[in-house]
Design a protein around this motif. Structure first.
Motif, PDB file in Angstrom:
ATOM      1  N   ALA A 231       0.822  -1.220   0.000  1.00 15.28           N
ATOM      2  CA  ALA A 231       0.000   0.000   0.000  1.00 15.28           C
ATOM      3  C   ALA A 231       0.851   1.264   0.000  1.00 15.28           C
ATOM      4  O   ALA A 231       0.421   2.308  -0.526  1.00 15.28           O
ATOM      5  CB  ALA A 231      -0.921   0.005   1.221  1.00 15.28           C
ATOM      6  N   LEU A 232       2.041   1.212   0.586  1.00 15.61           N
ATOM      7  CA  LEU A 232       2.830   2.427   0.798  1.00 15.61           C
ATOM      8  C   LEU A 232       3.199   3.167  -0.491  1.00 15.61           C
ATOM      9  O   LEU A 232       3.055   4.393  -0.552  1.00 15.61           O
ATOM     10  CB  LEU A 232       4.084   2.098   1.618  1.00 15.61           C
ATOM     11  N   ALA A 238       0.019   9.232  -4.128  1.00 16.33           N
ATOM     12  CA  ALA A 238      -1.161  10.068  -3.906  1.00 16.33           C
ATOM     13  C   ALA A 238      -0.792  11.364  -3.198  1.00 16.33           C
ATOM     14  O   ALA A 238      -1.189  12.455  -3.614  1.00 16.33           O
ATOM     15  CB  ALA A 238      -2.202   9.295  -3.097  1.00 16.33           C
ATOM     16  N   ILE A 239      -0.007  11.255  -2.131  1.00 15.84           N
ATOM     17  CA  ILE A 239       0.355  12.445  -1.359  1.00 15.84           C
ATOM     18  C   ILE A 239       1.248  13.368  -2.175  1.00 15.84           C
ATOM     19  O   ILE A 239       1.149  14.601  -2.088  1.00 15.84           O
ATOM     20  CB  ILE A 239       1.020  12.020  -0.031  1.00 15.84           C
ATOM     21  N   ASP A 240       2.100  12.795  -2.997  1.00 13.83           N
ATOM     22  CA  ASP A 240       2.966  13.618  -3.859  1.00 13.83           C
ATOM     23  C   ASP A 240       2.157  14.365  -4.919  1.00 13.83           C
ATOM     24  O   ASP A 240       2.481  15.504  -5.269  1.00 13.83           O
ATOM     25  CB  ASP A 240       4.018  12.750  -4.550  1.00 13.83           C
ATOM     26  N   ARG A 257      -1.708   6.273   5.121  1.00 11.67           N
ATOM     27  CA  ARG A 257      -0.289   5.913   5.088  1.00 11.67           C
ATOM     28  C   ARG A 257       0.236   5.658   6.493  1.00 11.67           C
ATOM     29  O   ARG A 257       1.085   4.773   6.702  1.00 11.67           O
ATOM     30  CB  ARG A 257       0.528   7.004   4.392  1.00 11.67           C
ATOM     31  N   ALA A 258      -0.276   6.400   7.478  1.00 14.63           N
ATOM     32  CA  ALA A 258       0.123   6.148   8.864  1.00 14.63           C
ATOM     33  C   ALA A 258      -0.268   4.743   9.289  1.00 14.63           C
ATOM     34  O   ALA A 258       0.519   4.021   9.926  1.00 14.63           O
ATOM     35  CB  ALA A 258      -0.526   7.183   9.788  1.00 14.63           C
ATOM     36  N   LEU A 272       4.707  10.228  12.238  1.00 12.19           N
ATOM     37  CA  LEU A 272       4.853  11.428  11.410  1.00 12.19           C
ATOM     38  C   LEU A 272       3.613  11.669  10.566  1.00 12.19           C
ATOM     39  O   LEU A 272       3.108  12.798  10.472  1.00 12.19           O
ATOM     40  CB  LEU A 272       6.088  11.298  10.515  1.00 12.19           C
ATOM     41  N   ASP A 273       3.097  10.615   9.953  1.00 13.93           N
ATOM     42  CA  ASP A 273       1.877  10.770   9.154  1.00 13.93           C
ATOM     43  C   ASP A 273       0.669  11.037  10.049  1.00 13.93           C
ATOM     44  O   ASP A 273      -0.253  11.743   9.646  1.00 13.93           O
ATOM     45  CB  ASP A 273       1.637   9.527   8.298  1.00 13.93           C
TER      46      ASP A 273
END
Length: 329
Positions: A231-232, A238-240, A257-258, A272-273
């Motif tokens: 999944a990562l 997606a986040i990028d 992602r977390a 962090l996420d």
């Protein structure tokens, strides 16, 4: 409002009065639709508590304009605006504010209006939105039923982007019941549609749907299937790629992602996420993400790491701020 739908159908009296006092000017209707489109785009970044009253007011405004008494093209446009605003209110109340009963009421209203004007675009939108509330409410099989109904509705004449979105919704519903083949085939179909010609002037959905969102769906779907490492990369993409103003979508991607990092044993990265998701929750009041961060923290707490303790403190701060905002409202 739902009981009033019977009064929206045109009749001989309405047609006889077309162009008479009480008829809404087409320029006014066009402006109303333009404003509605801006509200739907605002889902990207506006707090739920700010948008729900606006959507409700727009529904009341359309009702006050007596759609039944308007020429058919004006009536159809007014009712399309009503259905779009009902869909916006429903998704905000369901996922952001956690009021499923009110969300269902708006969803039922919007769907009945969408059927009244025979709009595949809006029927697909309302059915797809209902899939989320049903699945998150504890009935994933029922959520899949709604998602597949949305796909069918979209295939009867919705815009290309709406068809792509409904297939992505179906992919999530399949992953929620553990059907990997259904998830992969639905997401592949969504991406296939996205590569074709788009007729975006017909898009009636909430916010937007593109390849960045397809990647977010893919990552979240794999997460639900327990494929954390796989999944990562999808969630990274997606986040990028998600536009900076898509705060709500970035919020959901960060918590996904977390959770993937947590499942893969990456405690520091998960925290962090989690912090990134909480920063966005404070801005947009996305309570479903807040709940998920709470679950994430409980899983990470046994690590007794400084990162997990910091996430717990941040979680308490955001919960307190949202509670205070709710009391002030």
């Amino acid at each position: 409002m739902t009981a009033a739908i019977a009064g929206f159908s045109p009749d001989a009296h309405a047609h006889a009065h077309a162009g008479q006092p009480g008829t809404v000017d087409e320029a006014v209707v066009d402006e109303l639709r333009s404003i509605g489109a801006s509200y739907r785009r605002s889902y990207k970044s506006f707090p739920a508590s700010s948008l729900v009253p606006v959507a409700h007011y727009q529904i009341q405004m359309v009702a006050s304009l007596r759609p039944k008494n308007q020429p058919v093209h004006v009536r159809t446009s007014l009712l399309a605006h009503m259905a779009e605003m009902a869909a916006l209110a429903a998704i905000l109340l369901s996922i952001d504010l956690g009021d499923q009963e009110q969300a269902d009421a708006y969803s039922d209203l919007g769907y009945q209006v969408a059927k009244e004007i025979q709009s595949p675009e809006l029927c697909a939108l309302l059915l797809g939105g209902r899939a989320f509330g049903t699945s998150y409410g504890g009935d994933p099989e029922g959520g899949l039923d709604y998602a597949l109904a949305a796909v069918d509705a979209a295939e009867r004449g919705a815009s290309g982007r709406m068809r792509a979105w409904t297939h992505a919704v179906a992919s999530e519903m399949y992953s929620s019941i553990g059907d990997e083949h259904g998830f992969r085939s639905s997401l592949e179909e969504s991406r296939t549609v996205l590569t074709g010609p788009m007729d975006d002037e017909r898009w009636g959905g909430i916010s937007w749907f593109d390849e960045s969102k397809a990647s977010a769906y893919e990552g979240s779907d794999l997460l639900r299937l327990g494929k954390y490492e796989e999944a990562l990369p999808s969630l990274d993409r997606a986040i990028d790629k998600l536009a900076p103003e898509m705060l709500r979508h970035r919020c959901m991607a960060h918590i996904a992602r977390a959770e993937a990092h947590s499942g893969a044993g990456h405690v520091e990265a998960a925290c962090l996420d989690g912090h990134a998701a909480l920063d966005l929750v404070a801005r947009i009041q996305h309570r479903e993400t807040l709940r998920r961060v709470g679950d994430l923290h409980r899983k990470l707490r046994p690590s007794k790491s400084a990162a997990a303790r910091s996430l717990g403190e941040h979680l308490i701060d955001v919960r307190s701020a949202l509670a205070a905002a709710g009391r002030a409202a």
